[in-house]
Scaffold this motif. Structure first.
Motif, PDB file in Angstrom:
ATOM      1  N   PHE A 242      61.670 -39.620  14.930  1.00  0.00           N
ATOM      2  CA  PHE A 242      61.153 -38.370  14.361  1.00  0.00           C
ATOM      3  C   PHE A 242      61.648 -38.209  12.928  1.00  0.00           C
ATOM      4  O   PHE A 242      62.733 -38.690  12.576  1.00  0.00           O
ATOM      5  CB  PHE A 242      61.602 -37.179  15.219  1.00  0.00           C
ATOM      6  CG  PHE A 242      60.796 -37.082  16.487  1.00  0.00           C
ATOM      7  CD1 PHE A 242      59.511 -36.556  16.461  1.00  0.00           C
ATOM      8  CD2 PHE A 242      61.300 -37.554  17.694  1.00  0.00           C
ATOM      9  CE1 PHE A 242      58.746 -36.488  17.622  1.00  0.00           C
ATOM     10  CE2 PHE A 242      60.537 -37.496  18.854  1.00  0.00           C
ATOM     11  CZ  PHE A 242      59.259 -36.955  18.815  1.00  0.00           C
ATOM     12  N   ALA A 243      60.812 -37.564  12.110  1.00  0.00           N
ATOM     13  CA  ALA A 243      61.157 -37.385  10.698  1.00  0.00           C
ATOM     14  C   ALA A 243      60.874 -35.953  10.287  1.00  0.00           C
ATOM     15  O   ALA A 243      59.993 -35.300  10.841  1.00  0.00           O
ATOM     16  CB  ALA A 243      60.337 -38.352   9.846  1.00  0.00           C
ATOM     17  N   ARG A 244      61.614 -35.467   9.329  1.00  0.00           N
ATOM     18  CA  ARG A 244      61.328 -34.146   8.767  1.00  0.00           C
ATOM     19  C   ARG A 244      60.323 -34.298   7.633  1.00  0.00           C
ATOM     20  O   ARG A 244      60.524 -35.098   6.723  1.00  0.00           O
ATOM     21  CB  ARG A 244      62.604 -33.511   8.215  1.00  0.00           C
ATOM     22  CG  ARG A 244      63.508 -33.032   9.314  1.00  0.00           C
ATOM     23  CD  ARG A 244      64.613 -32.150   8.777  1.00  0.00           C
ATOM     24  NE  ARG A 244      65.510 -31.806   9.882  1.00  0.00           N
ATOM     25  CZ  ARG A 244      66.597 -31.058   9.764  1.00  0.00           C
ATOM     26  NH1 ARG A 244      66.941 -30.577   8.560  1.00  0.00           N
ATOM     27  NH2 ARG A 244      67.346 -30.794  10.813  1.00  0.00           N
ATOM     28  N   LYS A 245      59.282 -33.497   7.712  1.00  0.00           N
ATOM     29  CA  LYS A 245      58.272 -33.446   6.646  1.00  0.00           C
ATOM     30  C   LYS A 245      58.467 -32.077   6.005  1.00  0.00           C
ATOM     31  O   LYS A 245      58.206 -31.045   6.628  1.00  0.00           O
ATOM     32  CB  LYS A 245      56.892 -33.577   7.283  1.00  0.00           C
ATOM     33  CG  LYS A 245      55.743 -33.627   6.304  1.00  0.00           C
ATOM     34  CD  LYS A 245      54.430 -33.820   7.072  1.00  0.00           C
ATOM     35  CE  LYS A 245      53.246 -33.923   6.128  1.00  0.00           C
ATOM     36  NZ  LYS A 245      51.976 -34.079   6.856  1.00  0.00           N
ATOM     37  N   ASN A 246      58.970 -32.080   4.767  1.00  0.00           N
ATOM     38  CA  ASN A 246      59.401 -30.824   4.146  1.00  0.00           C
ATOM     39  C   ASN A 246      58.292 -30.182   3.339  1.00  0.00           C
ATOM     40  O   ASN A 246      57.775 -30.791   2.399  1.00  0.00           O
ATOM     41  CB  ASN A 246      60.591 -31.100   3.224  1.00  0.00           C
ATOM     42  CG  ASN A 246      61.787 -31.603   4.011  1.00  0.00           C
ATOM     43  OD1 ASN A 246      62.535 -30.821   4.594  1.00  0.00           O
ATOM     44  ND2 ASN A 246      61.944 -32.920   4.064  1.00  0.00           N
ATOM     45  N   TYR A 247      57.902 -28.986   3.698  1.00  0.00           N
ATOM     46  CA  TYR A 247      57.023 -28.194   2.853  1.00  0.00           C
ATOM     47  C   TYR A 247      57.132 -26.752   3.277  1.00  0.00           C
ATOM     48  O   TYR A 247      57.527 -26.457   4.411  1.00  0.00           O
ATOM     49  CB  TYR A 247      55.573 -28.686   2.881  1.00  0.00           C
ATOM     50  CG  TYR A 247      54.861 -28.740   4.219  1.00  0.00           C
ATOM     51  CD1 TYR A 247      55.112 -29.771   5.112  1.00  0.00           C
ATOM     52  CD2 TYR A 247      53.895 -27.793   4.545  1.00  0.00           C
ATOM     53  CE1 TYR A 247      54.425 -29.843   6.324  1.00  0.00           C
ATOM     54  CE2 TYR A 247      53.202 -27.863   5.746  1.00  0.00           C
ATOM     55  CZ  TYR A 247      53.474 -28.894   6.634  1.00  0.00           C
ATOM     56  OH  TYR A 247      52.800 -28.967   7.820  1.00  0.00           O
ATOM     57  N   PHE A 248      56.812 -25.862   2.358  1.00  0.00           N
ATOM     58  CA  PHE A 248      56.947 -24.447   2.653  1.00  0.00           C
ATOM     59  C   PHE A 248      55.612 -23.870   3.084  1.00  0.00           C
ATOM     60  O   PHE A 248      54.583 -24.091   2.454  1.00  0.00           O
ATOM     61  CB  PHE A 248      57.455 -23.677   1.429  1.00  0.00           C
ATOM     62  CG  PHE A 248      57.391 -22.200   1.660  1.00  0.00           C
ATOM     63  CD1 PHE A 248      58.334 -21.583   2.466  1.00  0.00           C
ATOM     64  CD2 PHE A 248      56.349 -21.432   1.150  1.00  0.00           C
ATOM     65  CE1 PHE A 248      58.248 -20.232   2.743  1.00  0.00           C
ATOM     66  CE2 PHE A 248      56.262 -20.078   1.424  1.00  0.00           C
ATOM     67  CZ  PHE A 248      57.209 -19.474   2.220  1.00  0.00           C
TER      68      PHE A 248
END
Ligand code: ADP
Ligand code: MG
Length: 481
Positions: A85-91
């Protein structure tokens, strides 16, 4: 997949389409917590600290979601593998953690294919697990964020497990794209992975479109179209977007890689933003979860429990009926392939079986059994029932079951005996000498027209009791005599 010139939306141009389909997995709870995964419900009732992204809460992976993802991967002939699993960063206001847990360079399923009803294969690049976001509602200003007075957010959907299925750019026209989504939906529903309801948003399609001159090997620059809520919109959006891109290029401009929004009412796409690149998301491995490494035994037990999939069912019926898979597909879609295969196995004429399923069993087979279906078709093919009578008997069998011969007798469908039919035909020939002359001495077209005329008269005279084929045989005999 297809080089058929008839697929060109703009003559001389080829459209290239690759679809990204998100499907909500039919689990009891969310991907990383035990909050319920349920559609509808009062806003913010199916939530807990994990789906709200509260500080200190930690994700715990849902085993059922992984199992459903494996089912999807196996059904799409993918390699099922160790994944991270990976973090996909966006607001986004409907995503409380400010990142989405997804899979990036190591998805659970990779490199598969799916077969369309007509037998063509479309590549599947990957099918990975990720969590869904919540939902914002912009109040006032026609529901658009920049004109809204205020916005509401509902986190019921936040954390619902999704499988994102990324298709290869193998599709070439709107019909291909619709066929792909229909097939994918049938598979997801058949394996119990998702309810596949586009109208409730449990299956969502993002559509990548580019164009290139026919014969070019290199792919054009693509745009990704979001907000497609139905198969109809999918087709319309592809046609609109292909034309827009060809117009740009032929006017000497370039297609910019963009994310665009489909507006169903206006029938056009609008630019949302220039396409973001992977580095915009600052992906990194999710530190709160360990890699998922399903054992061979687990994968094989999931494989063993899979139902027979639409593709195999099409092939089975196609073989039994001696037709191609495209011809067999409607019967499979209607779930009547077992009935059809069994009726054919009991000796029924395959063509008549498929014709009845397509034309006369659209609302289901009801109480019809394979044996009575086969017996009915035998009566029809043997000339004991006309096509119209067979349809009526079939409707009775669907409604209440029974023996077709008894039902036909109850309905008064006695086959006309040959002598009676011949005398009706002879009377009509005598009564219409000019039409008869046209039949006997006309060209093929005229002959066909006049045979229609005589069959029509015979049907009228016998209140539909006569068999059209038998009438034509008598006409041919009389003309030859
Ligand atoms: P991203 O990660 O930016 O979404 P991908 O390379 O993973 O990009 O592709 C995403 C989708 O776009 C896939 O479904 C693929 O088939 C499709 N696609 C890629 N290139 C093209 C193209 N030139 N034209 C049409 N579709 C394309
Ligand atoms: Mg993408």
């Amino acid at each position: 997949m297809s080089d058929d010139a008839t697929t060109e939306i703009v003559p001389g141009w080829e459209t290239v389409i690759g679809l990204e389909v998100h499907a909500e997995l039919a689990t009891a709870t969310k991907l990383f917590s035990d909050a319920p995964n349920r559609f509808g419900g009062e806003p913010n009732t199916n939530v807990d600290p994990v789906s709200l992204g509260l500080p200190g809460s930690l994700p715990v992976l849902n085993e059922q979601a992984v199992e459903l993802a494996i089912r999807v991967g196996l059904s799409l002939h993918c390699r099922v593998q160790r994944s991270v699993f990976a973090r996909k960063n966006y607001f986004y206001p409907d995503m409380p953690k400010d990142f989405q847990i997804s899979q990036y360079d190591l998805p659970i399923n990779e490199e598969g294919w799916m077969e369309l009803a007509d037998g063509r294969r479309v590549g599947i690049e990957r099918a990975h697990l990720e969590e869904d976001t919540g939902k914002s509602t912009h109040v006032g200003g026609g529901g658009r964020i920049h004109e809204a007075g205020h916005s509401l957010v509902d986190y019921n959907r936040a954390g619902v497990p999704l499988i994102e299925i990324v298709g290869a750019p193998d599709l070439r026209c709107a019909e291909d794209a619709r066929a792909y989504v229909s097939e994918l939906r049938s598979i997801l529903v058949a394996i119990g992975a998702s309810d596949g309801k586009m109208e409730e948003g449990s299956m969502r399609v993002d559509c990548n479109v580019s164009v290139r001159p026919v014969g070019d090997a290199e792919l054009g620059t693509r745009c990704e179209i979001k907000n497609i809520n139905s198969l109809r919109s999918l087709g319309r959006a592809i046609v609109y977007e292909s034309r827009r891109q060809v117009d740009l290029i032929t006017a000497g401009e370039r297609v910019e890689q963009q994310t665009r929004h489909w507006n169903e009412d206006e029938g056009r796409t609008h630019k949302l933003r220039s396409k973001e690149e992977a580095y915009d998301y600052r992906y990194f491995p999710e530190p709160d979860l360990v890699p998922v490494d399903p054992s061979e035994e687990w994968i094989e037990s999931v494989r063993a429990a899979l139902p027979v999939l639409p593709r195999e069912r099409r092939h089975r019926l196609a073989e039994a009926a001696g037709v191609d898979t495209a011809t067999a597909s409607l019967t499979v879609e209607r779930g009547m392939d077992d009935l059809a295969v069994d009726a054919i196995g009991a000796g029924a004429d395959p063509t008549r079986v498929l014709v009845h399923v397509e034309n006369n069993l659209a609302d289901g087979a009801g109480a019809l059994t394979a044996a009575s279906f086969a017996a009915l078709v035998a009566m029809e093919v043997g000339g004991d029932l006309t096509a119209t009578q067979a349809k009526t008997v079939l409707a009775t069998l669907v409604a209440g079951g029974g023996d077709p011969a008894a039902v036909a007798a109850d309905l008064g469908f006695e086959a006309m005996d040959d002598a009676a039919l011949e005398s009706v035909v002879d009377d009509l020939i005598a009564a219409h000498p000019e039409d008869w002359a046209a039949f006997t001495s006309g060209d093929d077209k005229e002959r066909k027209k006049k045979s229609g005329f005589f069959v029509g008269k015979v049907m009228k005279a016998t209140s539909g009791q006569a068999d059209g084929r038998a009438v034509n045989e008598i006409l041919a005999r009389r003309a030859g005599a």
